[in-house]
Each structure stands twice: as C-alpha cells, then as structure tokens.
Design a protein around this motif. Sequence first.
Motif, PDB file in Angstrom:
ATOM      1  N   GLY A  54      42.779  30.391  41.472  1.00  0.00           N
ATOM      2  CA  GLY A  54      43.197  29.601  40.281  1.00  0.00           C
ATOM      3  C   GLY A  54      42.280  30.244  39.128  1.00  0.00           C
ATOM      4  O   GLY A  54      42.553  29.984  38.014  1.00  0.00           O
ATOM      5  N   ASP A  55      41.366  31.261  39.174  1.00  0.00           N
ATOM      6  CA  ASP A  55      40.797  31.829  38.196  1.00  0.00           C
ATOM      7  C   ASP A  55      41.573  33.059  37.778  1.00  0.00           C
ATOM      8  O   ASP A  55      42.336  33.510  38.477  1.00  0.00           O
ATOM      9  N   SER A  56      41.231  33.277  36.419  1.00  0.00           N
ATOM     10  CA  SER A  56      41.732  34.534  35.739  1.00  0.00           C
ATOM     11  C   SER A  56      40.768  35.434  34.865  1.00  0.00           C
ATOM     12  O   SER A  56      39.620  34.713  34.643  1.00  0.00           O
ATOM     13  N   LEU A  57      40.886  36.452  34.692  1.00  0.00           N
ATOM     14  CA  LEU A  57      40.019  37.438  34.276  1.00  0.00           C
ATOM     15  C   LEU A  57      40.939  38.255  33.195  1.00  0.00           C
ATOM     16  O   LEU A  57      41.823  38.946  33.698  1.00  0.00           O
ATOM     17  N   LEU A  62      46.734  38.792  44.064  1.00  0.00           N
ATOM     18  CA  LEU A  62      46.616  38.225  42.526  1.00  0.00           C
ATOM     19  C   LEU A  62      47.759  38.943  41.929  1.00  0.00           C
ATOM     20  O   LEU A  62      48.171  39.999  42.237  1.00  0.00           O
ATOM     21  N   LEU A  63      47.783  38.145  40.596  1.00  0.00           N
ATOM     22  CA  LEU A  63      48.631  38.415  39.790  1.00  0.00           C
ATOM     23  C   LEU A  63      48.298  39.492  38.900  1.00  0.00           C
ATOM     24  O   LEU A  63      47.255  39.214  38.225  1.00  0.00           O
ATOM     25  N   SER A  64      48.743  40.729  38.479  1.00  0.00           N
ATOM     26  CA  SER A  64      48.150  41.504  37.583  1.00  0.00           C
ATOM     27  C   SER A  64      49.192  42.040  36.674  1.00  0.00           C
ATOM     28  O   SER A  64      50.214  42.421  36.699  1.00  0.00           O
ATOM     29  N   ILE A  65      48.810  41.781  35.069  1.00  0.00           N
ATOM     30  CA  ILE A  65      49.646  41.804  33.917  1.00  0.00           C
ATOM     31  C   ILE A  65      48.786  42.841  32.952  1.00  0.00           C
ATOM     32  O   ILE A  65      47.966  42.521  32.379  1.00  0.00           O
ATOM     33  N   MET A  66      49.736  44.009  32.831  1.00  0.00           N
ATOM     34  CA  MET A  66      48.863  44.874  32.028  1.00  0.00           C
ATOM     35  C   MET A  66      49.899  44.880  30.652  1.00  0.00           C
ATOM     36  O   MET A  66      51.007  45.173  30.731  1.00  0.00           O
ATOM     37  N   ASN A  67      49.066  44.783  29.466  1.00  0.00           N
ATOM     38  CA  ASN A  67      49.521  44.719  28.347  1.00  0.00           C
ATOM     39  C   ASN A  67      49.502  45.891  27.543  1.00  0.00           C
ATOM     40  O   ASN A  67      48.125  46.264  27.449  1.00  0.00           O
ATOM     41  N   TYR A  68      50.315  46.707  27.170  1.00  0.00           N
ATOM     42  CA  TYR A  68      50.047  48.199  26.376  1.00  0.00           C
ATOM     43  C   TYR A  68      50.300  47.783  25.030  1.00  0.00           C
ATOM     44  O   TYR A  68      50.004  49.082  24.233  1.00  0.00           O
ATOM     45  N   GLY A  69      50.719  46.693  24.571  1.00  0.00           N
ATOM     46  CA  GLY A  69      50.864  46.699  23.162  1.00  0.00           C
ATOM     47  C   GLY A  69      51.893  47.505  22.690  1.00  0.00           C
ATOM     48  O   GLY A  69      52.811  48.128  23.286  1.00  0.00           O
ATOM     49  N   LYS A  70      51.886  47.442  21.212  1.00  0.00           N
ATOM     50  CA  LYS A  70      52.761  48.586  20.464  1.00  0.00           C
ATOM     51  C   LYS A  70      52.199  49.411  19.747  1.00  0.00           C
ATOM     52  O   LYS A  70      50.972  49.276  19.127  1.00  0.00           O
ATOM     53  N   ASP A  71      52.868  50.540  19.457  1.00  0.00           N
ATOM     54  CA  ASP A  71      52.070  51.539  18.808  1.00  0.00           C
ATOM     55  C   ASP A  71      52.392  51.369  17.173  1.00  0.00           C
ATOM     56  O   ASP A  71      53.073  50.687  16.852  1.00  0.00           O
ATOM     57  N   THR A 107      45.458  46.162  27.687  1.00  0.00           N
ATOM     58  CA  THR A 107      44.643  44.741  28.136  1.00  0.00           C
ATOM     59  C   THR A 107      45.144  44.434  29.496  1.00  0.00           C
ATOM     60  O   THR A 107      46.455  44.507  29.700  1.00  0.00           O
ATOM     61  N   GLU A 108      44.467  44.087  30.429  1.00  0.00           N
ATOM     62  CA  GLU A 108      44.950  43.613  31.774  1.00  0.00           C
ATOM     63  C   GLU A 108      44.191  42.270  32.033  1.00  0.00           C
ATOM     64  O   GLU A 108      43.465  41.723  31.516  1.00  0.00           O
ATOM     65  N   PHE A 109      45.255  41.349  32.527  1.00  0.00           N
ATOM     66  CA  PHE A 109      45.262  39.730  32.910  1.00  0.00           C
ATOM     67  C   PHE A 109      45.254  39.797  34.298  1.00  0.00           C
ATOM     68  O   PHE A 109      46.465  40.310  35.044  1.00  0.00           O
ATOM     69  N   LEU A 110      44.242  39.095  35.194  1.00  0.00           N
ATOM     70  CA  LEU A 110      44.315  39.053  36.565  1.00  0.00           C
ATOM     71  C   LEU A 110      44.310  37.330  36.758  1.00  0.00           C
ATOM     72  O   LEU A 110      43.807  36.812  35.993  1.00  0.00           O
ATOM     73  N   TYR A 111      45.067  37.023  37.677  1.00  0.00           N
ATOM     74  CA  TYR A 111      45.078  35.736  38.069  1.00  0.00           C
ATOM     75  C   TYR A 111      45.178  35.550  39.849  1.00  0.00           C
ATOM     76  O   TYR A 111      46.189  35.981  40.248  1.00  0.00           O
ATOM     77  N   LEU A 112      44.084  34.944  40.118  1.00  0.00           N
ATOM     78  CA  LEU A 112      43.743  34.870  41.373  1.00  0.00           C
ATOM     79  C   LEU A 112      44.737  33.669  42.485  1.00  0.00           C
ATOM     80  O   LEU A 112      44.529  32.818  41.953  1.00  0.00           O
ATOM     81  N   ALA A 158      53.924  44.024  35.272  1.00  0.00           N
ATOM     82  CA  ALA A 158      53.305  42.904  36.098  1.00  0.00           C
ATOM     83  C   ALA A 158      53.542  43.105  37.602  1.00  0.00           C
ATOM     84  O   ALA A 158      54.590  43.804  37.911  1.00  0.00           O
ATOM     85  N   TYR A 159      52.594  42.883  37.976  1.00  0.00           N
ATOM     86  CA  TYR A 159      52.266  43.487  39.585  1.00  0.00           C
ATOM     87  C   TYR A 159      51.519  41.913  40.443  1.00  0.00           C
ATOM     88  O   TYR A 159      50.935  41.359  39.819  1.00  0.00           O
ATOM     89  N   MET A 160      52.264  41.967  41.515  1.00  0.00           N
ATOM     90  CA  MET A 160      51.599  41.266  42.934  1.00  0.00           C
ATOM     91  C   MET A 160      51.076  42.356  43.737  1.00  0.00           C
ATOM     92  O   MET A 160      51.683  42.804  44.269  1.00  0.00           O
ATOM     93  N   VAL A 161      49.718  42.075  43.490  1.00  0.00           N
ATOM     94  CA  VAL A 161      48.996  42.847  44.452  1.00  0.00           C
ATOM     95  C   VAL A 161      48.200  42.137  45.667  1.00  0.00           C
ATOM     96  O   VAL A 161      47.799  40.935  45.623  1.00  0.00           O
TER      97      VAL A 161
END
Length: 199
Positions: A167-170, A190-199, A143-148, A123-126
Amino acid sequence: MSKNLDALPRLKLEQYLGMQIRRQRQAQELKIADVARIAGISQGMLSKIENAQVSTSLDTLSRLCDVLGMPMSKLFGQYDQQGGGALLVQAGGGMEVVRRGTEKGHTYHLLNHTRGPKKNFEAYMVSMDDASEEFPTFSHPGTEFLYLIEGELIYRHGDKLYPMHVGDSLTFEGEVPHGPEKLVQVPVRLLSIMNYGKD
C-alpha cells in the motif's frame, strides 16, 4: 464475475465523414439549408450525407469542406485512429519485456502503449521473487512512481533508503540512481509508472 465486452464495431467511412461534417456545421451554428445552398447541393442530400445514408463524391466533400472552413486532410485525418483511444490490459496481462535485471529474476510486464514517436509515460508491473539477489541500479529521465502491491522491500534512491510495505507509494526523480536495496518479504510485486513529461 466480470464479463468481457467485445470492441464496438469500427465506424464505416460514410458514418465517420457524416459525423465529422455534422459536428463541424453544428460547432459553427450553421443551418443545414444554408450549408447545402452554398455547397450547391440539396438540403436532402446534405442530410443523407450527415446521416450516412449515401456515399458521396470527393468533389461534393471538397465543396462542403470549403463551406465549413475545414481542410480535407482534417476530415479524413483521424479516421484510422478512431480505435486507438484506450487500451485495456486484463488482470495478469501485459507484454513481458526485457529490461536490466530481467535475467536476475525480475519480471516486467508493460501495461501501456503510446502512439507516435514520443512516449509520455510507461507503466510496468514488476515482480521479484529472489531475496538473495543483488539488484542493478537504474537511471532515466523524468519522474517515477512506485506502488507496492505485495511483499515488503527497502528501496534506494540516491543515498536514501525507504522501507516499503503493501500500500506504500514512492515518487522520485528518475535521473538519480535508484533500485531495490533489499527484498524483506517475497514475492514482491510493484507498479512502476515512469512519466517522461513533454519537451
């Protein structure tokens, strides 16, 4: 105004071992008298061990583990990890990290940490404040999730453009090239969350 709370004191080893033994015994619905008898110690001694009133020998702990069907490694295994269950990052905090785009005015603050060799998410604050810059494109697994949070921008994902307001998200697949196309109103946060999942 919020008040900072000090971390709870770390459990002493005797407290931790006693708690683990009591939990294992109760999970199996065993009486303290029966466990003590089979382990060859007094009921009073087991009670003191469970309540961290005495230090006990490894031999006694080994016998208790045998009775409870619990390997010694499990008994001690999580002691060093008891403080690592949660991470609080206060407002304005987070470790500043260097990623592509940093030299062009992007600021990335990493808001999380993950134990172990594999990370499930980041999770990053960009922050971006130069409306005239040219932006790099990114591509990564998961998968990446963005929240402005602040500003306005147009974000590119593949050959599609997405106008984003506060308030938008992508949400999108990270392997498709993506990145900011244009900063419409700066500064942008924007808040950026990258979900790498599990193998």
